[in-house]
Motif scaffolding. Structure first.
Motif, PDB file in Angstrom:
ATOM      1  N   ILE A 170      34.695  29.052  54.513  1.00  7.64           N
ATOM      2  CA  ILE A 170      36.045  29.602  54.717  1.00  7.64           C
ATOM      3  C   ILE A 170      36.870  29.530  53.437  1.00  7.64           C
ATOM      4  O   ILE A 170      38.084  29.592  53.468  1.00  7.64           O
ATOM      5  N   ARG A 224      39.457  32.175  53.096  1.00  6.36           N
ATOM      6  CA  ARG A 224      40.629  32.007  53.945  1.00  6.36           C
ATOM      7  C   ARG A 224      41.532  30.899  53.382  1.00  6.36           C
ATOM      8  O   ARG A 224      42.752  30.939  53.543  1.00  6.36           O
ATOM      9  N   ASP A 279      34.069  38.892  50.899  1.00  4.23           N
ATOM     10  CA  ASP A 279      35.287  38.428  51.571  1.00  4.23           C
ATOM     11  C   ASP A 279      36.276  37.850  50.566  1.00  4.23           C
ATOM     12  O   ASP A 279      37.493  38.039  50.683  1.00  4.23           O
ATOM     13  N   ARG A 314      41.661  33.654  64.390  1.00  2.40           N
ATOM     14  CA  ARG A 314      41.006  34.954  64.255  1.00  2.40           C
ATOM     15  C   ARG A 314      41.233  35.837  65.475  1.00  2.40           C
ATOM     16  O   ARG A 314      40.764  35.563  66.569  1.00  2.40           O
ATOM     17  N   ASP A 338      38.309  45.341  62.117  1.00  3.77           N
ATOM     18  CA  ASP A 338      37.572  44.213  61.530  1.00  3.77           C
ATOM     19  C   ASP A 338      38.219  42.895  61.929  1.00  3.77           C
ATOM     20  O   ASP A 338      39.339  42.591  61.530  1.00  3.77           O
ATOM     21  N   GLU A 339      37.500  42.098  62.709  1.00 10.51           N
ATOM     22  CA  GLU A 339      38.072  40.834  63.184  1.00 10.51           C
ATOM     23  C   GLU A 339      38.289  39.833  62.057  1.00 10.51           C
ATOM     24  O   GLU A 339      38.999  38.845  62.233  1.00 10.51           O
ATOM     25  N   LYS A 340      37.667  40.059  60.907  1.00  8.83           N
ATOM     26  CA  LYS A 340      37.879  39.170  59.756  1.00  8.83           C
ATOM     27  C   LYS A 340      39.049  39.644  58.891  1.00  8.83           C
ATOM     28  O   LYS A 340      39.298  39.086  57.832  1.00  8.83           O
TER      29      LYS A 340
END
Length: 559
Positions: free
Chosen positions: A338, A341, A397, A428, A457-459
């Protein structure tokens, strides 16, 4: 050098003076350069957020570490062979790199100073449009001395440069020892080497159009607290009476840190001096003591591995008035998969910098921490893509999030944690779900409520930040995937897509159609939007907020 709101305590001053101001060749013998460059300064925005400025521009430090020490010492690479690491860092969206340099790479023999290694790194940084956070690996790293960084004349003279305890052979790290880091002769030698390194950077800078390559200089790794946090008990280090006390250790390390920091501030090139704390989630008397060393500009928390830890640690540092609006950098993070993020978490929690550790592990180093973005380099690969294989989707990402943040470099630099919110960080969202949050300005008296919806896009990640500019209120929004945002408790007058410079200048690329009864817009991936608002209402009371279902920016960070 930053201005202090309060003085270093008289005890600390006396300790420092006794260490570096008495007899022999010492830091005080370094000639202060009359011609010098100090290109980066700290500043405080109208919202109270500390940030870094370079001329009239804000500076974000979105960085990943290149483990140059082990790539050279253990993997057998030359500095010139590290170019692909700089290239892939830039390709992945980073705008800076953290890179260590060893004392013995600067002082190759006693009083023989060599600038070839640092010049190689500076050339690569300029070539790939990167800045550098330089890590000085001298006689204190990880709370101990690692022989691989020391010049031979220091290693061979344990009586001249006092060794408190000789420990063991550390393999590629060399002989592991505990040295008396405030020994005046050791301080004189190491301070001189760091001083000469900074002067070499100044010379390179003049030859390269004042590119201003080095933003920060970090002394060691975990230098501020790792020794007394772990090593005293681990190695049973003796003090004046029995086991060394934390106070004794703090005093010794403070002398070391301030001596080296003073050498930087006397040199011809003067970056911001930073020190790293381990696992520091809150400002304590211990962190304040180090921050108040006269020549230290930044103290940095590290190892805030989860979103919640990062949110709490970064926001605590960013909001503590005793730090006088100090810019906050999460200086080293092993945040597993992550990491991308965590970058956004750092920014919206009030920080201006994040170091993703590591970019790509040396072959010697185990594949832990899991935070590495790429697998070990494949030297047989011909292209950059063949040399560096992403671990899962981490590189893609990461690049999306870096691009997102750098869409609005000034706004995200100056927006405090009250003014900016991360989108899609609350566990999320699934496609079609709504995140309900709010941002405030005017010291929290005015606020706008936001409904953010992910389309596909769930991300998808994003941010929304509110700023008042010359009496007008603007909402800046950007996301990594197609989505939408609606506002309430305010009107949208006009929406534009465009670009923002690091000085805050807005360049419009055209108006955008309003949607949702003229209360919002549809967001296209990786585009920066600016919505001009009017009739922003007063913020709700605490009770009304609790009943509204909308979350504050920090509360919404529950990754």
């Amino acid at each position: 050098m930053k201005l202090k709101k309060f003085l270093v305590s008289s005890l600390a001053f006396l300790l420092l003076f006794s260490a570096v101001g008495c007899g022999g060749k010492n830091t005080g013998d370094l000639e202060e350069q009359k011609e010098f460059s100090a290109p980066y300064v700290t500043a405080v925005s109208e919202s109270g957020k500390g940030f870094i400025k370079h001329g009239g521009e804000s500076v974000l430090l979105l960085s990943s570490q290149i483990a140059a020490d082990l790539l050279i010492v253990a993997d057998g690479k030359t500095p010139a062979e590290l170019e692909p690491y700089f290239a892939v860092a830039a390709e992945t969206g980073f705008n800076s790199v953290d890179i260590p340099i060893l004392w013995n790479q600067v002082e190759t023999e006693k009083d023989v100073y060599d600038s070839s290694v640092i010049r190689t790194y500076l050339d690569f940084a300029k070539k790939y449009d990167l800045k550098i956070n330089l890590l000085w690996y001298g006689s204190l790293k990880d709370g101990e001395t690692k022989g691989y960084s020391l010049p031979e004349y220091i290693l061979e003279n344990p009586t001249d440069y006092t060794v408190l305890k000789d420990l063991y052979d550390g393999g590629v790290y060399g002989r592991i020892r505990i040295m008396k880091w405030d020994d005046k002769d050791l301080l004189a030698r190491e301070s001189r080497a760091l001083y000469e390194l900074m002067n070499a950077i100044y010379a390179w800078n003049g030859e390269n159009g004042n590119y201003d390559p080095v933003v920060t200089l970090q002394i060691g790794q975990g230098t501020a607290d790792r020794f007394y946090r772990w090593r005293i008990d681990q190695y049973k280090i003796e003090g004046a009476e029995g086991l060394m006390t934390q106070s004794e250790a703090e005093e010794m390390i403070a002398r070391y840190m301030e001596s080296l920091a003073a050498a930087v501030k006397k040199s011809a090139y003067r970056p911001l001096v930073r020190l790293e704390f381990c696992e520091q989630g809150a400002v304590t008397e211990e962190t304040l003591r180090v921050y108040n060393l006269e020549n230290v500009d930044l103290i940095c928390p590290t190892y805030l591995h989860t979103v919640a830890e990062n949110r709490n640690g970064t926001s605590n540092f960013a909001s503590d008035e005793r730090l006088n609006g100090m810019p906050v950098i999460n200086a080293e993070n092993w945040a597993s998969d992550i990491n991308y993020r965590q970058v956004l978490t750092t920014i919206v929690s009030g920080g201006i910098g994040y170091n993703s550790y590591l970019l790509s592990p040396p072959k010697y180093y185990p594949m832990s921490p899991n935070g590495a973005i790429f697998d070990r380099i494949d030297d047989e690969g011909e292209t950059l893509e063949e040399k560096f294989i992403s671990i899962g989707d981490r590189s893609a990402d990461t690049k999306k999030v870096m691009t997102l943040i750098l869409n609005a470099p000034y706004t995200v630099s100056v927006s405090s944690a009250k003014n900016i919110v991360a989108l899609n960080m609350n566990n999320r969202l699934s496609a079609g779900d709504v995140q309900k949050s709010y941002v405030t300005y005017a010291d929290g008296d005015k606020g706008v409520f936001l409904d953010y919806v992910v389309a596909e896009d769930e991300k998808a990640l994003g941010f929304a930040a509110i700023r008042e500019i010359d009496g007008s209120v603007y909402l800046y929004v950007s996301a990594t995937s197609n989505s939408s945002i609606q506002v309430s408790r305010a009107n949208v007058m006009i929406a534009q897509k465009g670009k923002e410079s690091a000085s805050g200048e807005w360049t419009s690329e055209g108006n955008v159609d309003l949607a949702f009864n003229n209360k919002g817009i549809v967001l296209e991936a990786n585009v920066l939007y600016r919505l001009k608002l009017s009739n922003v209402e007063d913020m709700l009371s605490g009770k009304e907020l609790a009943e509204s279902g909308y979350e504050s920016p920090l509360t919404s960070l529950r990754g």
